[in-house]
Enzyme design. Structure first.
Site, mmCIF file in Angstrom:
data_model
loop_
_atom_site.group_PDB
_atom_site.id
_atom_site.type_symbol
_atom_site.label_atom_id
_atom_site.label_comp_id
_atom_site.label_asym_id
_atom_site.label_seq_id
_atom_site.Cartn_x
_atom_site.Cartn_y
_atom_site.Cartn_z
ATOM 1 N N ASN A 71 79.343 35.554 50.527
ATOM 2 C CA ASN A 71 79.313 36.375 49.317
ATOM 3 C C ASN A 71 79.761 37.774 49.737
ATOM 4 O OD1 ASN A 71 78.754 37.696 46.965
ATOM 5 N ND2 ASN A 71 76.594 37.136 46.865
ATOM 6 N N ARG A 112 81.579 32.826 47.075
ATOM 7 C CA ARG A 112 81.181 33.216 45.732
ATOM 8 C C ARG A 112 82.245 34.173 45.204
ATOM 9 N NH1 ARG A 112 75.487 35.886 43.799
ATOM 10 N NH2 ARG A 112 75.988 35.771 41.603
ATOM 11 N N HIS A 162 76.241 34.821 36.243
ATOM 12 C CA HIS A 162 75.134 34.020 36.809
ATOM 13 C C HIS A 162 75.402 32.530 36.615
ATOM 14 C CE1 HIS A 162 72.262 37.596 35.793
ATOM 15 N NE2 HIS A 162 72.605 37.671 37.072
ATOM 16 N N GLY A 203 66.086 38.441 36.243
ATOM 17 C CA GLY A 203 65.910 39.101 37.540
ATOM 18 C C GLY A 203 66.153 40.575 37.358
ATOM 19 N N ASN A 204 66.808 41.173 38.315
ATOM 20 C CA ASN A 204 67.213 42.560 38.142
ATOM 21 C C ASN A 204 68.336 42.592 37.097
ATOM 22 O OD1 ASN A 204 67.231 45.242 38.646
ATOM 23 N ND2 ASN A 204 68.721 45.061 40.303
ATOM 24 N N GLY A 205 69.287 41.655 37.243
ATOM 25 C CA GLY A 205 70.224 41.350 36.162
ATOM 26 C C GLY A 205 69.696 40.118 35.449
ATOM 27 N N ARG A 232 70.546 48.035 33.277
ATOM 28 C CA ARG A 232 71.599 47.907 32.257
ATOM 29 C C ARG A 232 70.988 47.856 30.864
ATOM 30 N NH1 ARG A 232 73.687 43.010 35.332
ATOM 31 N NH2 ARG A 232 74.903 43.893 37.027
ATOM 32 N N PHE A 263 60.318 45.241 37.978
ATOM 33 C CA PHE A 263 59.309 44.781 37.022
ATOM 34 C C PHE A 263 57.889 44.839 37.594
ATOM 35 C CE2 PHE A 263 61.338 43.285 33.140
ATOM 36 C CZ PHE A 263 62.669 43.379 33.487
ATOM 37 N N ARG A 264 57.757 44.729 38.920
ATOM 38 C CA ARG A 264 56.404 44.813 39.491
ATOM 39 C C ARG A 264 55.814 46.201 39.272
ATOM 40 N NH1 ARG A 264 58.544 41.924 44.780
ATOM 41 N NH2 ARG A 264 60.267 43.185 44.075
ATOM 42 N N GLY A 292 64.049 36.260 39.909
ATOM 43 C CA GLY A 292 62.895 37.062 40.340
ATOM 44 C C GLY A 292 61.756 37.155 39.339
ATOM 45 N N GLY A 304 61.592 35.624 36.204
ATOM 46 C CA GLY A 304 61.328 34.321 35.582
ATOM 47 C C GLY A 304 60.496 33.401 36.469
ATOM 48 N N GLU A 306 71.357 29.538 44.169
ATOM 49 C CA GLU A 306 72.807 29.654 43.991
ATOM 50 C C GLU A 306 73.556 29.210 45.239
ATOM 51 O OE1 GLU A 306 71.595 33.538 42.297
ATOM 52 O OE2 GLU A 306 73.599 33.520 41.442
HETATM 53 P P1 ADP Z 1 68.783 40.065 41.405
HETATM 54 O O1 ADP Z 1 69.249 40.111 39.988
HETATM 55 O O2 ADP Z 1 68.995 41.344 42.144
HETATM 56 O O3 ADP Z 1 69.197 38.815 42.168
HETATM 57 P P2 ADP Z 1 66.119 38.925 41.492
HETATM 58 O O4 ADP Z 1 66.407 37.660 40.784
HETATM 59 O O5 ADP Z 1 65.759 38.860 42.929
HETATM 60 O O6 ADP Z 1 67.223 40.012 41.260
HETATM 61 O O7 ADP Z 1 64.914 39.625 40.709
HETATM 62 C C1 ADP Z 1 64.465 40.879 41.056
HETATM 63 C C2 ADP Z 1 63.369 41.296 40.058
HETATM 64 O O8 ADP Z 1 62.313 40.332 40.117
HETATM 65 C C3 ADP Z 1 62.764 42.653 40.361
HETATM 66 O O9 ADP Z 1 62.760 43.453 39.206
HETATM 67 C C4 ADP Z 1 61.350 42.303 40.760
HETATM 68 O O10 ADP Z 1 60.457 43.268 40.331
HETATM 69 C C5 ADP Z 1 61.084 41.032 40.000
HETATM 70 N N1 ADP Z 1 59.949 40.333 40.585
HETATM 71 C C6 ADP Z 1 59.866 39.730 41.777
HETATM 72 N N2 ADP Z 1 58.598 39.260 41.968
HETATM 73 C C7 ADP Z 1 57.881 39.603 40.875
HETATM 74 C C8 ADP Z 1 56.531 39.415 40.468
HETATM 75 N N3 ADP Z 1 55.650 38.800 41.226
HETATM 76 N N4 ADP Z 1 56.156 39.911 39.273
HETATM 77 C C9 ADP Z 1 57.027 40.560 38.480
HETATM 78 N N5 ADP Z 1 58.318 40.751 38.809
HETATM 79 C C10 ADP Z 1 58.734 40.290 39.982
#
Ligand code: ADP
Length: 396
Positions: free
Chosen positions: A7, A89, A178, A206-208, A237, A280-281, A327, A329, A380
């Protein structure tokens, strides 16, 4: 079989060496600071190694990866001949690619043609491809596109209601992203449900974040658009927006289009609403401590995801299965519960105890829920490895 998954970003390159049949990863790592100085972080044999290695271009980065993979002490293979194929990728396949494919000169030319649609990522992806071709010319290379899974969308989903010339001349339409993740969880959902003819909504959060509406295993609609800016609000975003906001902000603050888009891509979303973080944490912690802005950010995110689920159920003419991945979900039971509130009318009923799960495949809906709700961790890299192996084996 060993597949090397690459990637490539503009100044970084992530890699994994994976067995596509078992999903076992024997080594993985990251090259950073390419063009600046160069650093390799390598994880294998239960050990992490960080090495500064000059990487004036992507070629040296790939060289460094191959060297460490065959290193007598740190390595996991004896020779690069043990790498059977490379899976890359690639961000944007435009209207050129409906599926993954073996890379040849025509494929490279078509990826180049898609550069205007993915101006930051496609050139970097191409550098990764060329670097691999240079150092391992006889190893088959496969391109796996982030957009390909969504290419089964019908025109009502992918066309924008703007003058046709922009579609005809410039390929401006909804593509979605995605795709490798949506493809993977769709495949798993079909396997887990034991049937293909399901109406499915995937929530990659996730972040996205993006959602997809899938019928009989084929994507019918997705929330991201020409670029990953569209859809639900994300870490930084904005998601969907009245396009006139762009004109207003540009005029009032003397911003260029690029500056405005930078603000919408990097300074918006739940970061802007919470005022504290894109993670989100942190926002969940803030909300628990009584920060009203954090509560609004979480509620807004859940509200928009819920709206998409409802609109996709309408588009699909029903809903059999709802999947949470990525992340947020996979890990946030509270966000899943927030999203599924008021979805009982659609037949979505979570079981609070079953929902108390993280990062593993599980049904989280109640036994009497009409819709089966799943947590399915995305993979992925495994999808890239499987696509690569399938194409390479078929070509033998
Ligand atoms: P990316 O889009 O960068 O691949 P990820 O799918 O890894 O991102 O997701 C990252 C997000 O997931 C972050 O905002 C993180 O806070 C959230 N996240 C990870 N673990 C938890 C958790 N236990 N509770 C809430 N949010 C979480």
């Amino acid at each position: 079989m060993n597949v090397l998954i690459i990637n490539a970003g503009s100044s970084s390159l992530k890699y994994q060496l994976m067995n596509p049949d078992t999903g076992v990863v024997s080594a993985k790592g990251l090259c950073e600071r390419i063009y600046i100085d160069g650093r390799l972080t390598h994880n294998a044999n239960g050990k992490k190694i960080v090495k500064d290695i000059p990487m004036p271009t992507h070629s040296e980065a790939i060289q460094a990866v191959l060297s460490i993979l065959v290193d007598p002490v740190e390595g996991v293979i004896k020779s690069t001949d043990e790498i059977d194929a490379v899976g890359h990728r690639v961000l944007h396949g435009g209207m050129e690619f409906f599926d993954s494919c073996i890379i040849n000169d025509e494929v490279i030319a078509a990826i180049e043609k898609c550069i205007p649609l993915g101006p930051l990522h496609n050139p970097a992806n191409l550098m990764g491809i060329r670097a691999c071709q240079a150092v391992m010319p006889s190893t088959p290379q496969v391109a796996v596109f982030d957009t390909a899974f969504h290419m089964t969308m019908p025109p009502v989903a992918y066309r924008y209601a703007i003058p046709t010339e922009y579609y005809k001349n410039d390929s401006i339409r909804r593509y979605g992203f995605h795709g490798t993740s949506h493809k993977y969880v769709t495949k798993r959902a079909i396997e887990l449900m034991g049937r293909k003819d399901i109406k499915l909504v995937n929530c990659h959060l996730g972040n996205g974040s993006s959602l997809s509406a899938v019928k009989d295993g084929k994507c019918q609609d997705t929330s991201m658009g020409l670029t990953p800016l569209a859809g639900v609000p994300m870490g930084t975003r904005s998601g969907d927006l009245d396009a006139a906001v762009v004109q207003f902000v540009m005029n009032k603050y003397g911003m260029s289009a690029d500056e405005c888009l930078n603000m919408l891509n990097k300074k918006s979303g739940v970061l802007a609403l919470s005022g504290i973080s894109s993670d989100f944490r942190d926002i969940e912690e803030g909300a628990e401590a009584g920060n009203a802005d954090c509560t609004l950010a979480l509620d807004k995110f859940a509200y928009e995801v819920r709206k998409y689920i409802g609109s996709y159920a309408a588009a699909l003419g029903g809903l059999d299965c709802l999947v949470f991945t990525a992340g947020v979900g996979e890990n946030s039971a509270s966000m899943r519960a927030r999203i599924c509130q008021n979805l009982e009318y659609l037949g979505v009923k979570l079981d609070p105890e079953k929902n108390n799960v993280r990062g593993k495949e599980a049904i989280i809906s109640a036994d009497d829920s009409k819709v089966t709700v799943w947590v399915i961790p995305t993979n992925e890299e495994l999808m890239i490895a499987q696509d690569t192996a399938e194409l390479v084996n078929a070509a033998k």
